[in-house]
Design a protein around this motif. Structure first.
Motif, short mmCIF file in Angstrom:
data_model
loop_
_atom_site.label_atom_id
_atom_site.label_comp_id
_atom_site.label_asym_id
_atom_site.label_seq_id
_atom_site.Cartn_x
_atom_site.Cartn_y
_atom_site.Cartn_z
N GLU B 119 5.21 31.96 58.93
CA GLU B 119 4.56 30.82 58.26
C GLU B 119 5.31 30.46 56.98
OE1 GLU B 119 0.02 31.59 59.40
OE2 GLU B 119 0.37 31.26 57.24
N ILE B 120 5.65 31.51 56.22
CA ILE B 120 6.36 31.30 54.95
C ILE B 120 7.78 30.82 55.19
CG2 ILE B 120 7.32 32.52 52.94
CD1 ILE B 120 4.77 34.24 52.95
N LYS B 175 9.70 26.71 46.28
CA LYS B 175 8.53 26.29 47.09
C LYS B 175 7.63 27.48 47.39
CE LYS B 175 10.86 22.44 49.28
NZ LYS B 175 11.83 22.21 50.34
N LEU B 176 8.27 28.61 47.68
CA LEU B 176 7.50 29.82 48.00
C LEU B 176 6.69 30.27 46.78
CD1 LEU B 176 6.73 32.27 49.68
CD2 LEU B 176 8.99 33.22 49.31
N GLU B 178 5.80 28.44 44.24
CA GLU B 178 4.81 27.38 43.98
C GLU B 178 3.57 27.60 44.86
OE1 GLU B 178 5.22 24.03 42.07
OE2 GLU B 178 3.12 24.53 42.31
N LYS B 179 3.83 27.97 46.12
CA LYS B 179 2.75 28.21 47.09
C LYS B 179 1.88 29.40 46.65
CE LYS B 179 2.99 27.74 52.13
NZ LYS B 179 3.92 27.96 53.24
N MET B 180 2.55 30.38 46.01
CA MET B 180 1.83 31.61 45.62
C MET B 180 0.96 31.41 44.38
SD MET B 180 5.11 34.10 46.14
CE MET B 180 4.81 34.93 44.62
N ARG B 181 1.25 30.36 43.63
CA ARG B 181 0.56 30.16 42.34
C ARG B 181 -0.95 30.18 42.50
NH1 ARG B 181 2.97 27.73 37.68
NH2 ARG B 181 1.09 26.58 37.26
N SER B 183 -2.87 32.43 43.58
CA SER B 183 -3.39 33.49 44.45
C SER B 183 -2.92 34.87 44.00
CB SER B 183 -2.96 33.24 45.89
OG SER B 183 -1.56 33.22 45.97
#
Lengths: 273, 231
Positions: B119-120, B175-176, B178-181, B183
């Protein structure tokens, strides 16, 4: 055939040494103690089991497993991450103590051990003793078993990963020392197997551990630190070298192993610095 | 709400002092960036928080418990994951086996870990059976981040994730992250100020083993020129 037999024994004795050196960066000369003690336990138990070779071999191995566990838990574990000099001094101390204990309990005279089978088989024009084929077969079987262990089991993969990046393994939350203990015990048991299988060819004597642990050291360095396939190839190549040199210059046969080791060290200086 | 506070820690390499009374604070879900020149003590700080190095004085409090000088394997189980600078994946193992060890350590099903990894980074689907040592630098970094994310950690410590990478790969890592922000909390050592200014909730510039200041104001965070002084 003598070269392959020596190679097989060298492999069995050195594989545990190579794993300990490769994963934990500990030079473990106490490996020689386990090698020698397994043989003495084996020969002592022989009369009690009607000279059954296999049962005595299992007894010898079963007795050295807890000893190797204790050596790992109370000596080796304190040496992880320390300078190799500490490990050499501490484990050499164990080897000296064990050798003196053997002399104290069993005396200094060599003990001849009867070959379990005198059968031989005909390979083309050569008559080959069956016992030597068994030794070579055992080494190859253990090589395959270890290969599968490191390839297919989680414990094996943890060890391989620790060889690549020990800190990475720890930072994933894996207690690698638990797996090191397991592998240490497996390696020690294999040294015991090597010692016992070789004892009918060479007899048991108190200093046998010293002689073989230095050869194991050479096999490990020539094969490449932590390289398990390298240890296999190195053991058989050096075994053949011993056999060939023994035909021409018998007194220099084992010395040749250390000559090769010295050359390899010079060529791979950076790897071992 | 604070997840981590580092209080006046001193760290030594033998007799040489590498960190001098370093303190910082991180709130839950925040990204803190550490910037500074080589030898400023950035990596030493991350290694001390994750337990690879010990501190002589001071304390480190994670979720209201002192954790200084605890072992990295224990801290990892408590949710602190460290990703080292050298992109040292388990190179003799395949990508799948790298994920397998992460899944094993976190008690997560391998299938779930693989699904998350794909997914990542969808390219992992074709790379699962490839030796991790053969991945590109960017792929190795993403694998390390995915590995560290397995089992929902609470705090990531990432050392120079974009160092030496091409700009297109830096984009993937951005991007990765940013996605983790939100959580997960993270302390990231980074020299790429574009990335820092876009992702930082707070910045700690370091110099000669000390934290020079704490930057939390948005306008100061976005001031690249001022940050360049510390590099």
């Amino acid at each position: 055939m003598f070269g392959l037999t020596i190679g097989a024994i060298l492999y069995l004795v050195s594989i545990g040494f190579a794993i300990t050196f490769g994963t934990m960066k500990v030079i473990n000369f106490a490996h020689g103690s386990i090698y020698a003690l397994a043989v003495y336990f084996f020969m002592t138990s022989l009369p009690y089991v009607k000279n059954n070779f296999v049962v005595s071999l299992l007894i010898g191995i079963a007795l050295v497993i807890p000893l190797s566990y204790l050596i790992e838990k109370y000596i080796i574990r304190y040496l992880y991450g320390e300078s190799v000099h500490y490990a050499i001094i501490a484990t050499y101390g164990v080897l000296f103590s064990t050798t003196d204990t053997i002399k104290w309990i069993w005396g200094t005279n060599p003990w001849p051990i009867i070959v379990p089978t005198r059968a031989s088989i005909q390979l083309f024009d050569v008559t080959v003793p069956l016992y030597r084929i068994i030794i070579i077969g055992a080494a190859v079987a253990i090589f395959i078993a270890l290969h599968l262990f490191f390839k297919k089991t989680i414990a094996g993969k943890v060890i391989v990963a620790a060889l690549d990046d020990s800190v990475g393994v720890r930072c994933l939350g894996i207690d690698q020392f638990k797996y090191f203990s397991l592998v240490f015990v497996i390696g020690s048991a294999l040294a015991g197997v090597g010692g016992i299988l070789y004892s009918p060819i060479a007899a048991a004597e108190p200093y046998m551990g010293f002689r073989f642990v230095l050869l194991a050291f050479a096999v490990t360095l020539v094969g490449g630190m932590g390289n398990l396939t390298g240890a296999f190839i190195s053991a058989f190549s050096l075994g053949m070298l011993i056999a060939m040199t023994a035909r021409v210059l018998p007194r220099l046969s084992e010395m040749m192993v250390f000559v090769v080791m010295a050359v390899v060290l010079l060529l791979r200086k950076e790897e071992y610095e | 709400m604070s997840i981590l506070s580092v209080n006046f820690i001193d760290v030594f390499y033998s007799s040489a002092q590498a960190l001098h009374g370093v303190s910082l604070n991180l709130n839950k879900g925040e990204f803190a960036f550490i910037v500074g020149r080589n030898g400023a003590g950035k990596t030493t700080l991350l290694k001390t928080i994750c337990g690879v190095l010990n501190c002589k004085n001071g304390s480190i409090v994670f979720e209201d418990r002192e954790i200084q000088n605890l072992r990295p394997e224990f801290l990892s189980q408590r949710g602190i994951r460290f990703i080292a600078q050298e992109r040292r994946v388990f190179q003799s193992l395949t990508v799948k086996e790298n994920l397998e060890l992460a899944a094993f350590a976190s008690g997560v099903a391998l299938s779930e870990t693989i699904r998350t990894a794909i997914e990542i980074y969808p390219q992992f689907e074709k790379l699962l059976n490839q030796k991790a040592g053969k991945l590109s630098g960017g792929q190795k970094e993403i694998l390390l981040i995915v590995r560290a994310l397995t089992g929902n950690p609470k705090l990531l410590l990432i050392d120079e994730p974009t160092e030496g990478l091409a700009s297109i790969v830096i984009d993937d890592i951005y991007k990765l992250l940013e996605k983790m922000r939100g959580s997960v909390s993270a302390i990231i050592v980074e020299q790429n100020l574009n990335l820092v200014t876009q992702l930082a909730d707070r910045i700690y510039p370091m110099k000669e083993g000390k934290i020079v200041k704490e930057i939390t104001d948005r306008s100061e965070i976005c001031n690249v020129k001022e940050l360049e002084v510390y590099l």
